[in-house]
Design an enzyme around this catalytic site. Structure first.
Site, mmCIF file in Angstrom:
data_model
loop_
_atom_site.group_PDB
_atom_site.id
_atom_site.type_symbol
_atom_site.label_atom_id
_atom_site.label_comp_id
_atom_site.label_asym_id
_atom_site.label_seq_id
_atom_site.Cartn_x
_atom_site.Cartn_y
_atom_site.Cartn_z
ATOM 1 N N ASP A 144 0.832 -1.204 0.000
ATOM 2 C CA ASP A 144 0.000 0.000 0.000
ATOM 3 C C ASP A 144 0.865 1.253 0.000
ATOM 4 O O ASP A 144 2.020 1.213 -0.430
ATOM 5 C CB ASP A 144 -0.960 -0.039 1.192
ATOM 6 C CG ASP A 144 -2.327 0.540 0.865
ATOM 7 O OD1 ASP A 144 -2.387 1.743 0.556
ATOM 8 O OD2 ASP A 144 -3.325 -0.193 0.921
ATOM 9 N N HIS A 213 -4.053 6.262 2.591
ATOM 10 C CA HIS A 213 -4.657 5.010 2.123
ATOM 11 C C HIS A 213 -4.135 3.807 2.898
ATOM 12 O O HIS A 213 -4.905 2.983 3.413
ATOM 13 C CB HIS A 213 -4.377 4.856 0.630
ATOM 14 C CG HIS A 213 -5.161 3.798 -0.058
ATOM 15 N ND1 HIS A 213 -4.738 2.487 -0.129
ATOM 16 C CD2 HIS A 213 -6.332 3.845 -0.739
ATOM 17 C CE1 HIS A 213 -5.611 1.779 -0.820
ATOM 18 N NE2 HIS A 213 -6.590 2.577 -1.205
ATOM 19 N N SER A 538 -11.012 -0.796 -1.721
ATOM 20 C CA SER A 538 -9.802 -0.689 -0.899
ATOM 21 C C SER A 538 -10.118 -0.908 0.571
ATOM 22 O O SER A 538 -9.280 -1.398 1.329
ATOM 23 C CB SER A 538 -9.170 0.698 -1.053
ATOM 24 O OG SER A 538 -8.428 0.812 -2.231
#
Length: 753
Positions: A144, A213, A538
């Site tokens: 990620d 994220h 996600s």
């Protein structure tokens, strides 16, 4: 013109042409990043490592490559080969080597961007959390954008020691320290590829997350318990990951919007070497055949070593758009939660209405005039420039539903004329209404019509008694629903495999976030929060990665395929209204092409009764049936030799896809063979139950499976038959039901084109 001048002009022209040709011939070739697959059996014994062989290969070219500058990564586990910055001429030369298998120019990809554990049925006193000790001892690796190590979600309180098998490391930055602990046990950076492509302005050698994220996904999967977490008061409660006592390892592949294949390959290669148990990827690339798909190739290597790989299905929303759909990957779509963020308004007639709102401040509006622009269409829809400041300043304004304006456009118009707040009507809003520039309540037209009626009837006396914001409601129905953005099947690469496999919470999920990144705005001021609400597949993938970690803790002997099977065959297809899962936009019933086997149910997955297992040879046989040539097979298998036991692409998968042709000469029956393994009680008898739709007949032979021992295997054959009344797309279910209330469910999708 003299003869002398004529000849001089001719000579000048020839010289100009020659110089032009010479310049064209010497025009430098462009360097690009290529991923090169090599046959490991050709490595000379004089090279102690793959990397030294790869460097020597680059140095041996007629136009040698500076291996220190141009070699990005040498891969040892996910594939045999390397990635490097090369020119087309250098690539052509490498292809002449007998050790060369295949070379591909790398592609760019993208990221697929505290209530959810309770919504999934996880409880402290019983069930999977209790039995698995919250995932203790399991290592979850995330590919990620990095992680924010100071977040409370990564504190080590209550964490067990780091497993002795762990080989990873915590990569410190040259500028700022990066602390790891017993929760966050590793963090490394893999961004050479995106740097070489010129997509990062400055060097970034820190695993720290500057996007948010990776911090969000990793804390969703395995964050520690954090009381009082919220985003500006919304979703306030205890934030915790799905496997709160599992360890986290972060492999950073992104510092911006771009990701590249060479970096993702390197990160997955290192995760395998480090010893992760679960690998979670909330990112992807454009769909391509398995032998060119770096995530598919690397995942197959991970699966061979017993690592569960969980990937997001993508946010394309449309049919035929799933990503990361190789059958050895657990592919996850997104669903909604039974939670909504609201505001309320009480009118002068004492009627109270509740609507959507995510305004980031607990404002209260009291005893304020209510305005509606009756008689002027543009004013009723709050068209930009239509409202007069003198008419609406200091008032709450009603905006009708508009096909030409978004609620964000309407809120901007209200802000322009200094309205106090807005009551906005719309048929449907996307999964978030954050970002509205003034305090606003969003309602469906049916509710808004009553407010409009009051405003017209009361004329100049219409008022709002009170508007309240930052409210969270639970028990929203229907839930879960299939998220509007979640990518849906059939899979564009191989429609014979049903994808996504499953859905999990992916809409407005609360998880940790870097405190330096804005997540809201009031006026000219940006707002930050330690926890943020994000949506996307996600967010759903790390939910499943966390549940896989819990199952791995309870059943360490289960293969990745067994864990996926348990998740799929116990999934829920009924919502909290008692009806089939519906689509978030249309409210119409969904199908397995939308939600796969259904919505994840962790506690049921702990004891599925039967599992559909697949070993390495099963995947080899599957690939043998796809018609790949020798080089393509070597690229994905990383082997120079393999054995195809049988032809055909049928896998021992927990779901079925029967594809028919409307051609009159085509057969109208498809047969599938499956093998199930008993992981329930020693003495079990299962009966087959087929739930069919119009135009489809399902027969099972034998209709009864009798088990006398745990881990005993039994096979059966399913025949799916259609008649002339079968629609183009239909679905049914096959259930195996035993005397101990096990229900092993498999969706059966029929495509008749």
């Amino acid at each position: 013109m003299s003869s002398c001048n004529y000849h001089l002009r001719i000579l000048s022209l020839l010289l100009f042409l020659l110089l032009g040709i010479n310049n064209a011939m010497s025009e430098p070739e462009e360097y690009k990043t290529y991923i090169v697959h090599m046959d490991n059996s050709h490595k000379p014994s004089s090279f102690l490592t793959h990397e030294s062989w790869h460097r020597a290969t680059l140095k041996s070219l007629l136009n040698p490559v500076d291996d220190k500058e141009m070699l990005l990564y040498s891969y040892n586990h996910v594939m045999h080969g390397f990635s490097a910055r090369l020119t087309p001429s250098q690539v052509s030369e490498i292809k002449k080597s007998s050790a060369h298998i295949a070379t591909y120019e790398e592609r760019f990809g993208k990221l697929f961007t505290t209530h959810s554990p309770e919504f999934l049925g996880l409880r402290h006193s019983s069930g999977l959390w209790n039995v698995s000790s919250y995932g203790e001892g399991v290592i979850v690796g995330l590919i990620d954008s990095g992680v924010w190590p100071e977040s409370e979600s990564f504190r080590e309180k209550g964490m067990p020691p780091i497993p002795s098998r762990w080989k990873g490391k915590c990569q410190n930055s040259t500028s700022t320290p990066f602390p790891c602990n017993r929760k966050l046990i590793g963090a490394q950076v893999f961004i050479k590829g995106v740097q070489a492509a010129g997509k990062i302005d400055s060097p970034d050698d820190s695993p720290r997350d500057f996007l948010g994220h990776g911090t969000h996904t990793s804390s969703t999967a395995a964050g520690n318990h954090v009381p009082g977490a919220s985003q500006f008061g919304y979703a306030k409660g205890i934030a915790r990951g799905i496997a709160p006592r599992a360890h986290v390892a972060m492999y950073k592949v992104s510092s911006g919007e771009d990701i590249v294949e060479s970096d993702v390959l390197a990160a997955m290669d290192q995760a395998i070497a480090d010893g992760v148990d679960i690998m979670s990827l909330s990112l992807g690339f454009d769909q391509t055949p398995y032998f060119q798909d770096v995530i598919a190739i690397a995942s197959l290597s991970a699966i061979e070593k017993g690592i569960v790989v969980v990937c997001a299905a993508g946010n394309d929303g449309a049919p035929n758009s799933t990503h990361n759909a190789a059958p050895w990957i657990t592919t996850v779509g997104a669903g909604t939660l039974d939670r909504s963020f609201t505001a309320t308004v009480t009118l002068g007639n004492n009627l109270t209405f509740e609507g959507k709102s995510e305004f980031p401040d607990r404002v209260i509006v009291r005893d304020t005039p209510l305005y509606y622009g009756k008689g002027d269409f543009n004013k009723t829809i709050c068209s930009y420039g239509a409202l007069n400041w003198s008419e609406v300043v200091g008032k709450v304004v009603i905006c009708d539903n508009s096909n030409s304006l978004s609620i964000f456009d309407q809120a901007a118009e209200l802000a322009r004329v200094s309205a106090v707040a807005g009551i906005l009507m719309t048929d449907w809003t996307s999964f978030g209404v954050d970002g509205l520039s003034i305090p606003s309540l969003v309602l469906p037209p049916s509710s808004g019509a009553l407010i409009r009626k009051y405003a017209i009837g009361a004329a100049g006396e219409a008022e709002v008694k009170i508007m309240r914001f930052v409210l969270t409601s639970f028990g929203t129905k229907p839930a879960p629903q299939v998220a509007e953005f979640s990518s849906k099947g059939p899979d564009p690469v191989n429609p014979n495999i049903l994808k996504p496999d499953i859905i999990a919470p992916g809409v407005q999920v609360l998880a940790a976030f870097p405190p330096l990144i804005p997540v809201g705005q009031i006026g000219n001021y940006e707002l930050a929060s330690d926890y943020a609400l994000l949506s996307g597949t996600s967010m759903s993938a790390p939910h499943v990665a966390g549940v896989a970690a819990l199952l791995k803790a309870v059943h360490p002997e289960w293969s990745p395929a067994a864990i996926r099977s348990a998740l799929m065959t116990t999934a829920d297809t009924i919502d909290n209204n008692g009806t089939t899962l519906t689509n978030e936009v249309t409210d119409l019933p969904g199908t397995p092409l939308d939600y796969g086997a259904g919505h994840i149910n962790p506690n049921k997955a702990m004891n599925p009764g039967l599992i559909y297992d697949i070993d390495w040879q099963g995947y080899v046989d599957f690939l043998c049936g796809l018609g790949y040539n020798d080089a393509e097979m070597r690229s994905i298998l990383r082997q120079s030799q393999w054995n195809c036991r049988q032809e055909g692409t049928e896998l021992n998968y927990p779901s079925f896809v029967a594809i028919f042709s409307k051609n009159a000469s085509s057969p109208n029956v498809k047969n599938f063979t499956r093998v199930v393994t008993n992981v329930g009680d020693d003495q079990s008898v299962y009966q087959a139950v087929a739930e069919t739709t119009h135009g489809i007949t399902i027969r099972v032979e034998p209709p009864t499976l009798t088990f006398t021992n745990k881990y005993q295997k039994q096979s059966y054959v399913v025949s799916v038959q259609i008649d002339g009344k079968s629609p183009p797309v239909a679905y049914s279910y096959l259930y195996w039901v035993d005397q101990n209330s096990h229900v092993v469910a498999s969706p059966v999708v029929v495509l008749n084109f």
